[in-house]
Motif scaffolding. Sequence first.
Motif, PDB file in Angstrom:
ATOM      1  N   VAL A 136      35.990  13.582   8.306  1.00  0.00           N
ATOM      2  CA  VAL A 136      35.986  14.523   9.244  1.00  0.00           C
ATOM      3  C   VAL A 136      36.755  15.067   8.691  1.00  0.00           C
ATOM      4  O   VAL A 136      38.598  14.678   8.044  1.00  0.00           O
ATOM      5  N   VAL A 137      36.400  16.864   8.075  1.00  0.00           N
ATOM      6  CA  VAL A 137      37.654  17.507   7.461  1.00  0.00           C
ATOM      7  C   VAL A 137      38.213  18.372   8.458  1.00  0.00           C
ATOM      8  O   VAL A 137      36.635  19.076   9.349  1.00  0.00           O
ATOM      9  N   VAL A 138      39.457  19.040   9.074  1.00  0.00           N
ATOM     10  CA  VAL A 138      39.605  20.370   9.589  1.00  0.00           C
ATOM     11  C   VAL A 138      40.413  20.967   8.330  1.00  0.00           C
ATOM     12  O   VAL A 138      41.467  20.909   7.724  1.00  0.00           O
ATOM     13  N   LEU A 139      39.885  22.402   9.035  1.00  0.00           N
ATOM     14  CA  LEU A 139      39.799  23.699   8.528  1.00  0.00           C
ATOM     15  C   LEU A 139      40.729  24.252   9.339  1.00  0.00           C
ATOM     16  O   LEU A 139      39.955  24.775  10.230  1.00  0.00           O
ATOM     17  N   SER A 140      41.947  25.043   9.590  1.00  0.00           N
ATOM     18  CA  SER A 140      42.617  25.778  10.704  1.00  0.00           C
ATOM     19  C   SER A 140      42.061  27.683   9.764  1.00  0.00           C
ATOM     20  O   SER A 140      42.195  28.109   8.848  1.00  0.00           O
ATOM     21  N   VAL A 141      42.279  28.305  10.551  1.00  0.00           N
ATOM     22  CA  VAL A 141      41.576  29.533  10.370  1.00  0.00           C
ATOM     23  C   VAL A 141      42.336  30.479   9.915  1.00  0.00           C
ATOM     24  O   VAL A 141      42.446  31.913   9.804  1.00  0.00           O
ATOM     25  N   THR A 142      43.684  29.530  10.075  1.00  0.00           N
ATOM     26  CA  THR A 142      45.164  30.334   9.454  1.00  0.00           C
ATOM     27  C   THR A 142      45.578  29.746   7.723  1.00  0.00           C
ATOM     28  O   THR A 142      46.484  30.157   7.098  1.00  0.00           O
ATOM     29  N   GLU A 143      43.964  28.795   7.541  1.00  0.00           N
ATOM     30  CA  GLU A 143      44.583  28.840   5.496  1.00  0.00           C
ATOM     31  C   GLU A 143      43.905  30.012   4.569  1.00  0.00           C
ATOM     32  O   GLU A 143      43.485  29.090   3.887  1.00  0.00           O
ATOM     33  N   GLY A 144      42.806  30.440   5.365  1.00  0.00           N
ATOM     34  CA  GLY A 144      41.900  31.320   4.213  1.00  0.00           C
ATOM     35  C   GLY A 144      40.993  30.520   4.535  1.00  0.00           C
ATOM     36  O   GLY A 144      40.343  29.715   4.203  1.00  0.00           O
ATOM     37  N   GLU A 145      39.351  32.006   4.496  1.00  0.00           N
ATOM     38  CA  GLU A 145      38.562  30.628   4.638  1.00  0.00           C
ATOM     39  C   GLU A 145      37.696  30.556   2.487  1.00  0.00           C
ATOM     40  O   GLU A 145      37.143  30.037   3.035  1.00  0.00           O
ATOM     41  N   ASP A 146      38.522  30.405   2.003  1.00  0.00           N
ATOM     42  CA  ASP A 146      38.336  30.643   0.589  1.00  0.00           C
ATOM     43  C   ASP A 146      38.615  28.791   0.187  1.00  0.00           C
ATOM     44  O   ASP A 146      38.324  28.770  -0.424  1.00  0.00           O
ATOM     45  N   LYS A 147      39.490  27.751   1.600  1.00  0.00           N
ATOM     46  CA  LYS A 147      39.573  27.108   0.543  1.00  0.00           C
ATOM     47  C   LYS A 147      38.058  25.528   0.724  1.00  0.00           C
ATOM     48  O   LYS A 147      38.132  24.818  -0.515  1.00  0.00           O
ATOM     49  N   PRO A 148      37.410  26.290   1.095  1.00  0.00           N
ATOM     50  CA  PRO A 148      35.884  25.568   0.661  1.00  0.00           C
ATOM     51  C   PRO A 148      36.004  25.030  -0.753  1.00  0.00           C
ATOM     52  O   PRO A 148      35.499  24.077  -0.810  1.00  0.00           O
ATOM     53  N   LEU A 149      35.691  26.246  -1.069  1.00  0.00           N
ATOM     54  CA  LEU A 149      35.596  26.740  -3.088  1.00  0.00           C
ATOM     55  C   LEU A 149      36.609  26.615  -3.579  1.00  0.00           C
ATOM     56  O   LEU A 149      36.562  25.767  -4.875  1.00  0.00           O
ATOM     57  N   LYS A 150      38.009  26.204  -2.874  1.00  0.00           N
ATOM     58  CA  LYS A 150      39.592  26.020  -3.655  1.00  0.00           C
ATOM     59  C   LYS A 150      39.286  23.837  -3.867  1.00  0.00           C
ATOM     60  O   LYS A 150      39.560  23.578  -5.044  1.00  0.00           O
ATOM     61  N   TYR A 151      38.764  24.166  -2.852  1.00  0.00           N
ATOM     62  CA  TYR A 151      38.882  22.306  -2.436  1.00  0.00           C
ATOM     63  C   TYR A 151      37.674  21.991  -2.173  1.00  0.00           C
ATOM     64  O   TYR A 151      37.099  20.978  -0.926  1.00  0.00           O
ATOM     65  N   PRO A 152      36.472  21.576  -3.303  1.00  0.00           N
ATOM     66  CA  PRO A 152      35.222  21.285  -2.871  1.00  0.00           C
ATOM     67  C   PRO A 152      35.444  19.551  -2.551  1.00  0.00           C
ATOM     68  O   PRO A 152      34.198  19.464  -1.571  1.00  0.00           O
ATOM     69  N   SER A 153      36.076  18.798  -3.157  1.00  0.00           N
ATOM     70  CA  SER A 153      35.867  17.351  -2.603  1.00  0.00           C
ATOM     71  C   SER A 153      35.775  16.863  -1.630  1.00  0.00           C
ATOM     72  O   SER A 153      34.010  16.358  -1.443  1.00  0.00           O
ATOM     73  N   ILE A 154      36.377  17.589  -0.624  1.00  0.00           N
ATOM     74  CA  ILE A 154      36.657  16.421   0.437  1.00  0.00           C
ATOM     75  C   ILE A 154      35.603  17.353   1.633  1.00  0.00           C
ATOM     76  O   ILE A 154      35.403  16.983   2.452  1.00  0.00           O
ATOM     77  N   PHE A 155      35.283  18.983   1.212  1.00  0.00           N
ATOM     78  CA  PHE A 155      34.513  19.041   2.396  1.00  0.00           C
ATOM     79  C   PHE A 155      33.167  18.885   1.708  1.00  0.00           C
ATOM     80  O   PHE A 155      31.818  19.151   2.432  1.00  0.00           O
ATOM     81  N   PHE A 156      32.256  18.606   0.733  1.00  0.00           N
ATOM     82  CA  PHE A 156      31.778  17.416   0.081  1.00  0.00           C
ATOM     83  C   PHE A 156      31.303  16.547   0.560  1.00  0.00           C
ATOM     84  O   PHE A 156      30.243  16.290   1.186  1.00  0.00           O
ATOM     85  N   LYS A 157      33.319  15.505   0.794  1.00  0.00           N
ATOM     86  CA  LYS A 157      32.559  14.238   1.656  1.00  0.00           C
ATOM     87  C   LYS A 157      32.943  14.518   3.136  1.00  0.00           C
ATOM     88  O   LYS A 157      31.874  13.521   3.061  1.00  0.00           O
ATOM     89  N   ALA A 158      32.899  14.596   3.644  1.00  0.00           N
ATOM     90  CA  ALA A 158      32.944  15.140   4.962  1.00  0.00           C
ATOM     91  C   ALA A 158      31.891  15.289   5.156  1.00  0.00           C
ATOM     92  O   ALA A 158      30.990  16.380   5.363  1.00  0.00           O
ATOM     93  N   GLU A 159      31.350  14.517   6.843  1.00  0.00           N
ATOM     94  CA  GLU A 159      29.977  14.493   7.247  1.00  0.00           C
ATOM     95  C   GLU A 159      30.190  16.360   8.473  1.00  0.00           C
ATOM     96  O   GLU A 159      29.232  16.435   8.664  1.00  0.00           O
ATOM     97  N   VAL A 160      31.175  16.335   8.403  1.00  0.00           N
ATOM     98  CA  VAL A 160      31.190  17.358   9.574  1.00  0.00           C
ATOM     99  C   VAL A 160      32.617  18.215   9.559  1.00  0.00           C
ATOM    100  O   VAL A 160      34.033  17.715   8.985  1.00  0.00           O
ATOM    101  N   ALA A 161      32.711  19.297   9.307  1.00  0.00           N
ATOM    102  CA  ALA A 161      33.825  20.449   8.950  1.00  0.00           C
ATOM    103  C   ALA A 161      34.355  21.383  10.611  1.00  0.00           C
ATOM    104  O   ALA A 161      33.608  21.142  11.028  1.00  0.00           O
ATOM    105  N   ILE A 162      35.615  20.241  11.137  1.00  0.00           N
ATOM    106  CA  ILE A 162      36.131  20.839  11.786  1.00  0.00           C
ATOM    107  C   ILE A 162      37.015  22.935  12.075  1.00  0.00           C
ATOM    108  O   ILE A 162      38.057  22.922  11.293  1.00  0.00           O
ATOM    109  N   ILE A 163      36.401  23.405  11.829  1.00  0.00           N
ATOM    110  CA  ILE A 163      37.331  25.021  12.170  1.00  0.00           C
ATOM    111  C   ILE A 163      37.778  24.874  13.010  1.00  0.00           C
ATOM    112  O   ILE A 163      37.593  25.573  14.243  1.00  0.00           O
ATOM    113  N   ASN A 164      38.764  25.013  13.329  1.00  0.00           N
ATOM    114  CA  ASN A 164      40.087  24.984  14.629  1.00  0.00           C
ATOM    115  C   ASN A 164      40.631  26.064  14.673  1.00  0.00           C
ATOM    116  O   ASN A 164      41.176  26.637  14.031  1.00  0.00           O
ATOM    117  N   LYS A 165      41.813  25.809  15.520  1.00  0.00           N
ATOM    118  CA  LYS A 165      42.628  27.321  16.292  1.00  0.00           C
ATOM    119  C   LYS A 165      41.667  28.126  16.456  1.00  0.00           C
ATOM    120  O   LYS A 165      41.555  29.199  15.380  1.00  0.00           O
TER     121      LYS A 165
END
Length: 223
Positions: A136-165
Amino acid sequence: MNRVVVEKKVLNENQILAEQLRERYHENGVFCLNLISSPGSGKTSLLERTLERFPKDTKVAVLTGDIQTENDAIRLARAGFPTKQITTGGTCHLDARMIDKHLADWPLENLDILLVENVGNLVCPSSYDLGEHAKVVVLSVTEGEDKPLKYPSIFFKAEVAIINKIDLLPYVPFDIATARENIQKVHPGAEMIEVSCTTGEGLDRWMTWLEARREKAVGTTVR
Ligand SMILES: Nc1nc2c(ncn2[C@@H]2O[C@H](COP(=O)(O)OP(=O)(O)OP(=O)(O)O)[C@@H](O)[C@H]2O)c(=O)[nH]1
Ligand SMILES: [Mg+2]
């Protein structure tokens, strides 16, 4: 060249241990999740909110990884379920050996759910299989919306992306539509759940996902 060989060996050894853990989870009907995110995205907060939503007789346990401190284990133990801190002392990810070692005195036959919080890091944890059913990958709204593009491996491998905050959306320049698009670019069809661990918004959907995924993995409802 030597570095590649050594890294391959470490990863192979990890893979063997991870398969053994997977087999033990399977034999004992344990559903295991591996939560990964940058430091501070809200992994512990999500687990706190999750644990307080479980019935008190749920057979759930938590392993939480950090380089230093017992802080997260202290927070998570307040829910009253078995909790252990894994302090890596510098290593930026959990590996299967650490999980195996910390499970030594927890009989798996007494468990239904094992929740693992990885060390806060968006890169290294994605390379280490812990025998889990899903990442499960957690991305919070304070990190910037580009993180999935910069760190694709974990976003590819995670079954669900939680967008938190998401409670902070009015105050930060985070384009949630672009964030969703970026997650889909690296992982077409990825499940996405928007939550606030502070207000509780979206957490019912997360709990529904968790129970459905557990049922898919082990095929029974929580006892
Ligand atoms: N506003 C807001 N703050 C949040 C939310 N979720 C977590 N936080 C805050 O974010 C900070 C970091 O949260 P943690 O849950 O400790 O994050 P973490 O991912 O476990 O951090 P590490 O274990 O250090 O990697 C804390 O101050 C939380 O209170 C949220 O939904 N909204
Ligand atoms: Mg934490």
